[in-house]
Design an enzyme around this catalytic site. Structure first.
Site, mmCIF file in Angstrom:
data_model
loop_
_atom_site.group_PDB
_atom_site.id
_atom_site.type_symbol
_atom_site.label_atom_id
_atom_site.label_comp_id
_atom_site.label_asym_id
_atom_site.label_seq_id
_atom_site.Cartn_x
_atom_site.Cartn_y
_atom_site.Cartn_z
ATOM 1 N N HIS A 148 -10.404 -5.157 -3.608
ATOM 2 C CA HIS A 148 -9.073 -5.405 -3.051
ATOM 3 C C HIS A 148 -9.171 -5.868 -1.612
ATOM 4 O O HIS A 148 -10.043 -5.452 -0.854
ATOM 5 C CB HIS A 148 -8.183 -4.162 -3.149
ATOM 6 C CG HIS A 148 -8.801 -2.916 -2.598
ATOM 7 N ND1 HIS A 148 -9.702 -2.155 -3.299
ATOM 8 C CD2 HIS A 148 -8.659 -2.307 -1.399
ATOM 9 C CE1 HIS A 148 -10.083 -1.123 -2.560
ATOM 10 N NE2 HIS A 148 -9.473 -1.199 -1.400
ATOM 11 N N ASP A 207 0.844 -1.195 0.000
ATOM 12 C CA ASP A 207 0.000 0.000 0.000
ATOM 13 C C ASP A 207 0.881 1.247 0.000
ATOM 14 O O ASP A 207 1.902 1.305 0.700
ATOM 15 C CB ASP A 207 -0.915 -0.006 1.229
ATOM 16 C CG ASP A 207 -2.073 0.956 1.085
ATOM 17 O OD1 ASP A 207 -3.221 0.502 0.962
ATOM 18 O OD2 ASP A 207 -1.836 2.185 1.095
ATOM 19 N N ILE A 208 0.479 2.238 -0.784
ATOM 20 C CA ILE A 208 1.279 3.462 -0.922
ATOM 21 C C ILE A 208 1.231 4.300 0.365
ATOM 22 O O ILE A 208 2.115 5.124 0.606
ATOM 23 C CB ILE A 208 0.769 4.266 -2.141
ATOM 24 C CG1 ILE A 208 1.844 5.162 -2.709
ATOM 25 C CG2 ILE A 208 -0.501 5.035 -1.825
ATOM 26 C CD1 ILE A 208 1.504 5.727 -4.078
ATOM 27 N N ASN A 248 -13.197 -3.781 2.127
ATOM 28 C CA ASN A 248 -14.136 -2.677 2.267
ATOM 29 C C ASN A 248 -15.043 -2.645 1.033
ATOM 30 O O ASN A 248 -14.574 -2.869 -0.079
ATOM 31 C CB ASN A 248 -13.384 -1.349 2.373
ATOM 32 C CG ASN A 248 -12.464 -1.306 3.580
ATOM 33 O OD1 ASN A 248 -12.739 -1.941 4.589
ATOM 34 N ND2 ASN A 248 -11.368 -0.568 3.470
#
Ligand code: 5GP
Ligand code: ZN
Length: 113
Positions: free
Chosen positions: A99, A29-30, A86
């Site tokens: 995702h 994750d960024i 989510n």
């Protein structure tokens, strides 16, 4: 297709890849929320959990199995980790490409929302 995760899957946008096969990829994750924060996605554009069909059950099973393997590789399997999916605005989904989050490496809050 201007979907950011489709672009990562196709290689148009670089991702810090940790896993790739013909169907599923995983990358860091960024904006990590924990020392280990990976994103596991299907290559195919599925907007959200709400768009899954019964035929996708095996795909979701594979994503979970891959996440479990990655948790081992990241060294968080024994201490514990969280997988999160989510769905939609109120479910906290910002990127409209299905995702799975893998979070670990710190004590996560017991609160779910
Ligand atoms: P969501 O809120 O939709 O469940 O989670 C989307 C996640 O994707 C966020 O944790 C966000 O930091 C991550 N993300 C968004 N854009 C990018 C990107 O371009 N590259 C990577 N590696 N992660 C991204
Ligand atoms: Zn997409």
């Amino acid at each position: 297709m201007d979907c950011i995760f489709c672009q990562i899957a196709s290689g148009n946008i670089p991702g810090d890849m940790v896993y790739q096969d013909e169907e599923v990829i995983a990358f860091r994750d960024i904006n990590p929320q924990a020392p280990v924060h990976l994103i596991i996605i299907p290559r195919r554009h599925i907007p959200s959990l709400a768009h899954l069909s019964e035929a996708d059950s095996a795909l979701i099973g594979r994503m979970v199995a891959i996440a479990n393997q990655l948790a081992k590789g990241e060294g968080v399997a024994d201490k514990g980790y969280r997988l999160a999916l989510n769905c939609g605005k109120e479910g906290g989904q910002l990127v409209p490409h299905l995702h799975l989050h893998l979070l670990g490496g710190r004590r996560l809050s017991g609160r779910l929302g």
